[in-house]
Design a protein around this motif. Structure first.
Motif, PDB file in Angstrom:
ATOM      1  N   GLN A 121       0.794  -1.213  -0.138  1.00 13.84           N
ATOM      2  CA  GLN A 121      -0.050   0.012   0.042  1.00 13.84           C
ATOM      3  C   GLN A 121       0.761   1.162  -0.088  1.00 13.84           C
ATOM      4  OE1 GLN A 121      -2.575  -0.431   3.750  1.00 13.84           O
ATOM      5  NE2 GLN A 121      -4.068  -1.611   2.433  1.00 13.84           N
ATOM      6  N   LEU A 122       2.170   1.209   0.023  1.00 14.27           N
ATOM      7  CA  LEU A 122       3.029   2.417   0.037  1.00 14.27           C
ATOM      8  C   LEU A 122       3.414   2.568  -1.159  1.00 14.27           C
ATOM      9  CD1 LEU A 122       5.273   1.582   3.091  1.00 14.27           C
ATOM     10  CD2 LEU A 122       3.006   2.543   3.181  1.00 14.27           C
ATOM     11  N   ASN A 123       3.388   4.063  -1.475  1.00  6.71           N
ATOM     12  CA  ASN A 123       4.080   4.525  -2.698  1.00  6.71           C
ATOM     13  C   ASN A 123       5.706   4.548  -2.679  1.00  6.71           C
ATOM     14  OD1 ASN A 123       5.080   7.133  -1.575  1.00  6.71           O
ATOM     15  ND2 ASN A 123       3.017   7.826  -1.888  1.00  6.71           N
ATOM     16  N   SER A 124       6.434   4.693  -3.676  1.00 10.26           N
ATOM     17  CA  SER A 124       7.981   4.830  -3.700  1.00 10.26           C
ATOM     18  C   SER A 124       8.607   5.765  -2.519  1.00 10.26           C
ATOM     19  CB  SER A 124       8.435   5.200  -5.156  1.00 10.26           C
ATOM     20  OG  SER A 124       8.052   6.260  -5.422  1.00 10.26           O
ATOM     21  N   THR A 125       7.669   6.908  -2.156  1.00  6.92           N
ATOM     22  CA  THR A 125       8.565   7.727  -1.555  1.00  6.92           C
ATOM     23  C   THR A 125       8.390   7.314   0.139  1.00  6.92           C
ATOM     24  OG1 THR A 125       7.922   9.887  -2.820  1.00  6.92           O
ATOM     25  CG2 THR A 125       8.377  10.405  -0.778  1.00  6.92           C
ATOM     26  N   GLN A 126       6.962   6.655   0.248  1.00 12.36           N
ATOM     27  CA  GLN A 126       6.751   6.056   1.809  1.00 12.36           C
ATOM     28  C   GLN A 126       7.644   4.797   2.028  1.00 12.36           C
ATOM     29  OE1 GLN A 126       2.695   5.390   0.805  1.00 12.36           O
ATOM     30  NE2 GLN A 126       2.072   7.194   2.123  1.00 12.36           N
ATOM     31  N   LEU A 127       7.806   4.040   0.816  1.00 17.07           N
ATOM     32  CA  LEU A 127       8.909   3.211   0.899  1.00 17.07           C
ATOM     33  C   LEU A 127      10.142   3.327   1.358  1.00 17.07           C
ATOM     34  CD1 LEU A 127       7.850   0.492  -1.955  1.00 17.07           C
ATOM     35  CD2 LEU A 127       7.495   0.118   0.341  1.00 17.07           C
ATOM     36  N   GLU A 128      10.752   4.753   0.701  1.00 15.00           N
ATOM     37  CA  GLU A 128      12.004   5.069   1.060  1.00 15.00           C
ATOM     38  C   GLU A 128      12.207   5.581   2.289  1.00 15.00           C
ATOM     39  OE1 GLU A 128      15.317   8.287  -0.880  1.00 15.00           O
ATOM     40  OE2 GLU A 128      13.142   8.151  -1.819  1.00 15.00           O
ATOM     41  N   ASP A 129      11.205   6.287   2.609  1.00 14.17           N
ATOM     42  CA  ASP A 129      11.080   6.840   4.242  1.00 14.17           C
ATOM     43  C   ASP A 129      11.090   5.902   5.135  1.00 14.17           C
ATOM     44  OD1 ASP A 129      11.197   9.594   2.981  1.00 14.17           O
ATOM     45  OD2 ASP A 129       9.013   9.598   3.104  1.00 14.17           O
ATOM     46  N   THR A 130      10.197   4.608   5.019  1.00 16.46           N
ATOM     47  CA  THR A 130      10.235   3.696   6.104  1.00 16.46           C
ATOM     48  C   THR A 130      11.375   3.086   6.032  1.00 16.46           C
ATOM     49  OG1 THR A 130       7.760   3.250   5.570  1.00 16.46           O
ATOM     50  CG2 THR A 130       9.054   1.518   6.359  1.00 16.46           C
ATOM     51  N   ARG A 131      12.071   2.835   4.847  1.00 22.32           N
ATOM     52  CA  ARG A 131      13.386   2.243   4.939  1.00 22.32           C
ATOM     53  C   ARG A 131      14.362   2.980   5.630  1.00 22.32           C
ATOM     54  NH1 ARG A 131      17.331  -0.474   0.136  1.00 22.32           N
ATOM     55  NH2 ARG A 131      18.817  -1.245   1.509  1.00 22.32           N
ATOM     56  N   LEU A 132      14.358   4.073   5.219  1.00 22.75           N
ATOM     57  CA  LEU A 132      15.599   5.007   5.963  1.00 22.75           C
ATOM     58  C   LEU A 132      15.332   5.105   7.496  1.00 22.75           C
ATOM     59  CD1 LEU A 132      15.841   7.979   3.323  1.00 22.75           C
ATOM     60  CD2 LEU A 132      17.536   6.254   3.913  1.00 22.75           C
ATOM     61  N   SER A 133      14.172   5.324   8.000  1.00 20.74           N
ATOM     62  CA  SER A 133      13.789   5.150   9.382  1.00 20.74           C
ATOM     63  C   SER A 133      14.173   3.888   9.955  1.00 20.74           C
ATOM     64  CB  SER A 133      12.298   5.665   9.602  1.00 20.74           C
ATOM     65  OG  SER A 133      12.020   5.651  10.757  1.00 20.74           O
ATOM     66  N   TYR A 134      13.779   2.949   9.425  1.00 25.48           N
ATOM     67  CA  TYR A 134      13.867   1.321   9.960  1.00 25.48           C
ATOM     68  C   TYR A 134      15.320   1.200   9.814  1.00 25.48           C
ATOM     69  CZ  TYR A 134      13.622  -3.736  10.595  1.00 25.48           C
ATOM     70  OH  TYR A 134      14.034  -4.817  10.895  1.00 25.48           O
ATOM     71  N   GLU A 135      15.945   1.035   8.808  1.00 28.06           N
ATOM     72  CA  GLU A 135      17.167   0.515   8.561  1.00 28.06           C
ATOM     73  C   GLU A 135      18.291   1.186   9.508  1.00 28.06           C
ATOM     74  OE1 GLU A 135      19.857  -0.888   4.779  1.00 28.06           O
ATOM     75  OE2 GLU A 135      18.882   0.802   4.439  1.00 28.06           O
ATOM     76  N   SER A 136      18.445   2.516   9.524  1.00 25.65           N
ATOM     77  CA  SER A 136      19.485   3.371  10.398  1.00 25.65           C
ATOM     78  C   SER A 136      19.313   2.765  11.827  1.00 25.65           C
ATOM     79  CB  SER A 136      19.303   4.646   9.996  1.00 25.65           C
ATOM     80  OG  SER A 136      18.040   5.170  10.506  1.00 25.65           O
ATOM     81  N   LYS A 137      18.245   2.808  12.165  1.00 26.99           N
ATOM     82  CA  LYS A 137      18.049   2.626  13.481  1.00 26.99           C
ATOM     83  C   LYS A 137      18.334   1.307  14.109  1.00 26.99           C
ATOM     84  CE  LYS A 137      14.206   5.809  14.281  1.00 26.99           C
ATOM     85  NZ  LYS A 137      12.615   5.997  14.339  1.00 26.99           N
ATOM     86  N   TRP A 138      17.672   0.234  13.076  1.00 22.55           N
ATOM     87  CA  TRP A 138      18.060  -1.195  13.302  1.00 22.55           C
ATOM     88  C   TRP A 138      19.242  -1.629  13.212  1.00 22.55           C
ATOM     89  CZ3 TRP A 138      19.749  -5.752  11.655  1.00 22.55           C
ATOM     90  CH2 TRP A 138      19.207  -6.886  12.343  1.00 22.55           C
ATOM     91  N   ASN A 139      19.944  -0.920  12.222  1.00 25.46           N
ATOM     92  CA  ASN A 139      21.538  -1.321  12.060  1.00 25.46           C
ATOM     93  C   ASN A 139      22.432  -0.917  13.117  1.00 25.46           C
ATOM     94  OD1 ASN A 139      21.023  -2.786   9.683  1.00 25.46           O
ATOM     95  ND2 ASN A 139      21.767  -1.304   8.415  1.00 25.46           N
TER      96      ASN A 139
END
Length: 177
Positions: A121-139
């Motif tokens: 249900q996410l567009n490309s901008t939302q996917l990018e924002d979700t990844r950036l938020s998740y990936e940096s914190k998780w890593n």
């Protein structure tokens, strides 16, 4: 009692070693590999990995490490004048707060939040924002737990070598030397 202590110590080293090795391997292979894929592929992959990791084999090393660190520390307590006890206690504390705690209160909540997202249900901008938020914190959290699991393993291993009697007991009882 010495045999129980030796067996517990051996299992502790094995489980903490497996746990540290798992986190280290993830740090040097999975994280660099997933950094090269698209946002959707990354998020889908992490959702699937986070679901798949909830299995008895992972739980054995992850929870077993903590249980056996506590047990080994307890069994070394009567030898409190021996530095092996203090090293085991430090290994337990490092694992409890730096590995178990960071995972339970950092990585797992991020995984749960990601799992609740319907990525389709996410567009490309939302996917990018979700990844950036998740990936940096998780890593960042993963690096912390990796370092603490390696510290815990190193301290437990050092305890084995500091307490030469325990080392000899472990090797003779397990390898019939």
């Amino acid at each position: 009692m010495e045999m129980i202590k030796s067996i517990s110590f051996f299992i502790t080293l094995l489980l903490v070693g497996l746990s540290a090795g798992f986190f280290y391997s993830w740090e040097v292979s999975v994280i660099p590999g997933t950094s090269r894929v698209s946002n959707l592929s990354y998020l889908e992959t992490m959702q699937q990995i986070n679901r798949a990791i909830l299995n008895p084999k992972f739980f054995l090393s992850f929870f077993g490490s903590l249980i056996f660190l506590v047990l080994s520390s307890y069994l070394h307590y009567r030898d409190a004048i021996n530095s092996a006890f203090w090293l085991m206690l430090l290994a337990t504390i490092a694992y409890l707060f730096g590995t178990f705690g960071v995972t339970a209160f950092g990585n797992v909540p991020l995984n749960d939040a990601l799992d609740a997202i319907n990525l389709q249900q996410l567009n490309s901008t939302q996917l990018e924002d979700t990844r950036l938020s998740y990936e940096s914190k998780w890593n960042r959290l993963h690096t912390i737990r990796t370092l603490f699991s390696m510290l815990s393993f190193s301290l437990a291993l050092l305890a084995l070598f500091v307490n030469q009697k325990a080392a000899e007991t472990v090797f003779t009882q397990f390898f019939n030397l």
